[in-house]
Design a protein around this motif. Structure first.
Motif, PDB file in Angstrom:
ATOM      1  N   LEU A 278       1.010  -1.170  -0.040  1.00 10.94           N
ATOM      2  CA  LEU A 278      -0.007  -0.076   0.210  1.00 10.94           C
ATOM      3  C   LEU A 278       0.929   1.231   0.043  1.00 10.94           C
ATOM      4  O   LEU A 278       0.567   2.351  -0.746  1.00 10.94           O
ATOM      5  N   SER A 279       1.965   1.046   0.928  1.00 13.92           N
ATOM      6  CA  SER A 279       2.818   2.332   0.877  1.00 13.92           C
ATOM      7  C   SER A 279       3.524   2.652  -0.479  1.00 13.92           C
ATOM      8  O   SER A 279       3.591   3.745  -0.945  1.00 13.92           O
ATOM      9  N   ARG A 280       4.004   1.695  -1.096  1.00 12.07           N
ATOM     10  CA  ARG A 280       4.347   1.659  -2.488  1.00 12.07           C
ATOM     11  C   ARG A 280       3.512   2.472  -3.483  1.00 12.07           C
ATOM     12  O   ARG A 280       3.896   3.335  -4.259  1.00 12.07           O
ATOM     13  N   SER A 281       2.242   2.141  -3.330  1.00  8.74           N
ATOM     14  CA  SER A 281       1.259   2.669  -4.322  1.00  8.74           C
ATOM     15  C   SER A 281       0.952   4.046  -3.915  1.00  8.74           C
ATOM     16  O   SER A 281       0.870   4.949  -4.903  1.00  8.74           O
ATOM     17  N   LEU A 282       0.668   4.230  -2.592  1.00  9.74           N
ATOM     18  CA  LEU A 282       0.644   5.576  -2.267  1.00  9.74           C
ATOM     19  C   LEU A 282       1.665   6.841  -2.378  1.00  9.74           C
ATOM     20  O   LEU A 282       1.428   7.590  -2.651  1.00  9.74           O
ATOM     21  N   SER A 283       2.888   6.042  -2.340  1.00  9.46           N
ATOM     22  CA  SER A 283       4.191   6.907  -2.592  1.00  9.46           C
ATOM     23  C   SER A 283       4.280   7.496  -3.986  1.00  9.46           C
ATOM     24  O   SER A 283       4.753   8.533  -3.914  1.00  9.46           O
TER      25      SER A 283
END
Length: 102
Positions: A21-26
């Motif tokens: 999720l963090s990768r996508s939101l980043s």
């Protein structure tokens, strides 16, 4: 966040849901921060206050030029739709009253 690649490399070490999720939101955050204007201001000396005030004035001018007209257009559009909806409801009510009176 100034270095997306460094952040992505740190996330690659983890394969949990949160890291995915963090990768996508980043990616979204990178785009946000890329266009964000920053001004350094010292809380101790006040150095940078002139630059801050200039940045605020620029942002206010940008708002008035770019965003305010769009917001006004959207507001007028929404109000016109609401007025049309109300008129249609009133027409239905009148028709129902005419039908029941007959």
């Amino acid at each position: 966040m100034n270095d997306f690649e460094e952040y992505a490399a740190a996330l690659e070490a983890d394969s949990s849901y949160a890291s995915t999720l963090s990768r996508s939101l980043s990616l979204v955050l990178e785009e946000f921060y890329k266009n964000l204007r920053t001004v350094g201001v010292s809380a101790v000396t006040g150095q940078g206050m002139d630059e801050l005030m200039a940045a605020v004035k620029e942002a206010a001018a940008e708002y008035e030029q770019d965003y305010a007209p769009e917001l006004a257009r959207r507001r007028a559009e929404r109000e016109a739709k609401e007025k049309a909806r109300q008129e249609a409801e009133m027409a239905k009510l009148r028709q129902d009253m005419t039908d029941k009176a007959s």
